[in-house]
Design a protein around this motif. Structure first.
Motif, mmCIF file in Angstrom:
data_model
loop_
_atom_site.group_PDB
_atom_site.id
_atom_site.type_symbol
_atom_site.label_atom_id
_atom_site.label_comp_id
_atom_site.label_asym_id
_atom_site.label_seq_id
_atom_site.Cartn_x
_atom_site.Cartn_y
_atom_site.Cartn_z
ATOM 1 N N GLY A 24 -4.031 -6.689 4.935
ATOM 2 C CA GLY A 24 -4.300 -7.639 3.857
ATOM 3 C C GLY A 24 -5.424 -8.583 4.192
ATOM 4 N N LEU A 25 -5.435 -9.103 5.404
ATOM 5 C CA LEU A 25 -6.497 -10.021 5.807
ATOM 6 C C LEU A 25 -7.835 -9.311 5.970
ATOM 7 N N ALA A 26 -7.787 -7.984 6.186
ATOM 8 C CA ALA A 26 -9.019 -7.196 6.268
ATOM 9 C C ALA A 26 -9.553 -6.854 4.879
ATOM 10 N N GLY A 27 -8.842 -7.279 3.843
ATOM 11 C CA GLY A 27 -9.318 -7.048 2.485
ATOM 12 C C GLY A 27 -8.842 -5.757 1.855
ATOM 13 N N PRO A 30 -2.827 -2.920 -1.172
ATOM 14 C CA PRO A 30 -1.681 -2.151 -0.667
ATOM 15 C C PRO A 30 -1.910 -0.662 -0.874
ATOM 16 N N GLY A 31 -1.937 0.066 0.192
ATOM 17 C CA GLY A 31 -2.141 1.499 0.114
ATOM 18 C C GLY A 31 -0.920 2.239 0.611
ATOM 19 N N ASP A 32 -1.107 3.509 0.900
ATOM 20 C CA ASP A 32 0.004 4.337 1.349
ATOM 21 C C ASP A 32 0.589 3.844 2.666
ATOM 22 N N VAL A 33 -0.261 3.340 3.553
ATOM 23 C CA VAL A 33 0.228 2.907 4.866
ATOM 24 C C VAL A 33 1.108 1.666 4.737
ATOM 25 N N SER A 34 0.621 0.651 4.004
ATOM 26 C CA SER A 34 1.410 -0.574 3.889
ATOM 27 C C SER A 34 2.666 -0.349 3.065
ATOM 28 N N MET A 35 2.569 0.426 1.999
ATOM 29 C CA MET A 35 3.760 0.698 1.190
ATOM 30 C C MET A 35 4.735 1.590 1.963
ATOM 31 N N GLY A 36 4.219 2.504 2.767
ATOM 32 C CA GLY A 36 5.085 3.335 3.596
ATOM 33 C C GLY A 36 5.822 2.516 4.647
ATOM 34 N N ALA A 37 5.128 1.517 5.222
ATOM 35 C CA ALA A 37 5.766 0.649 6.211
ATOM 36 C C ALA A 37 6.906 -0.131 5.570
ATOM 37 N N LEU A 88 2.675 -3.309 -6.151
ATOM 38 C CA LEU A 88 2.210 -2.203 -6.989
ATOM 39 C C LEU A 88 1.638 -2.693 -8.309
ATOM 40 N N VAL A 89 2.227 -3.747 -8.854
ATOM 41 C CA VAL A 89 1.740 -4.278 -10.129
ATOM 42 C C VAL A 89 0.421 -5.019 -9.937
ATOM 43 N N GLU A 90 0.348 -5.857 -8.904
ATOM 44 C CA GLU A 90 -0.816 -6.721 -8.743
ATOM 45 C C GLU A 90 -1.985 -6.044 -8.044
ATOM 46 N N ARG A 91 -1.726 -5.206 -7.073
ATOM 47 C CA ARG A 91 -2.731 -4.396 -6.375
ATOM 48 C C ARG A 91 -3.931 -5.200 -5.860
ATOM 49 N N SER A 92 -3.672 -6.238 -5.106
ATOM 50 C CA SER A 92 -4.760 -6.976 -4.469
ATOM 51 C C SER A 92 -4.490 -7.046 -2.976
ATOM 52 N N ARG A 93 -5.471 -7.530 -2.222
ATOM 53 C CA ARG A 93 -5.268 -7.644 -0.783
ATOM 54 C C ARG A 93 -4.183 -8.655 -0.472
#
Length: 122
Positions: A24-27, A30-37, A88-93
């Motif tokens: 998130g701090l890298a900009g 939320p992708g597959d990795v963060s949602m998978g975690a 998933l709704v907001e989709r920002s860093r």
């Protein structure tokens, strides 16, 4: 066995939280990795719920307040779902940063649940 699993949960939740915070701090959104975690944390919490239901039946009752334990457990189950839905709704860093905070909060709750279950009665 349950103590080991609780330790694994805390480590996984901390790792997921740090991963999500870094992404998130890298900009990154939320992708597959963060949602998978976050999904992995949620899966471990569901297993914890099953253990919490079965453990007293096999003679391993909690040593602390059962009400406090279940409040933490319910909160820990709701937080990733709410955070994941919002991400998933907001989709920002910042969604990924929020997911990281949620996972770290869950790590603290799971650690406290482990204390309630094992340490207080010792």
């Amino acid at each position: 066995m349950i103590e080991w699993f609780t330790t694994v949960q805390v480590v996984v939740a901390c790792a997921a939280g740090v991963l999500c915070l870094v992404l998130g701090l890298a900009g990154r959104v939320p992708g597959d990795v963060s949602m998978g975690a976050v999904a992995l944390v949620e899966l471990l919490l569901v297993v914890q719920l099953v253990i919490a239901i079965v453990a007293p039946l096999v003679g391993n009752p909690p040593t602390g307040s059962l009400a406090e334990f279940y409040i933490y457990l319910i909160s820990a189950l709701i937080l990733p779902l709410a955070g994941g839905f919002w991400a998933l709704v907001e989709r920002s860093r910042w969604s990924t940063v929020i997911l990281g905070g949620v996972c770290l909060a869950i790590a603290v709750m799971v650690y406290r649940m482990g204390q309630i279950w094992f340490v207080q009665g010792a």
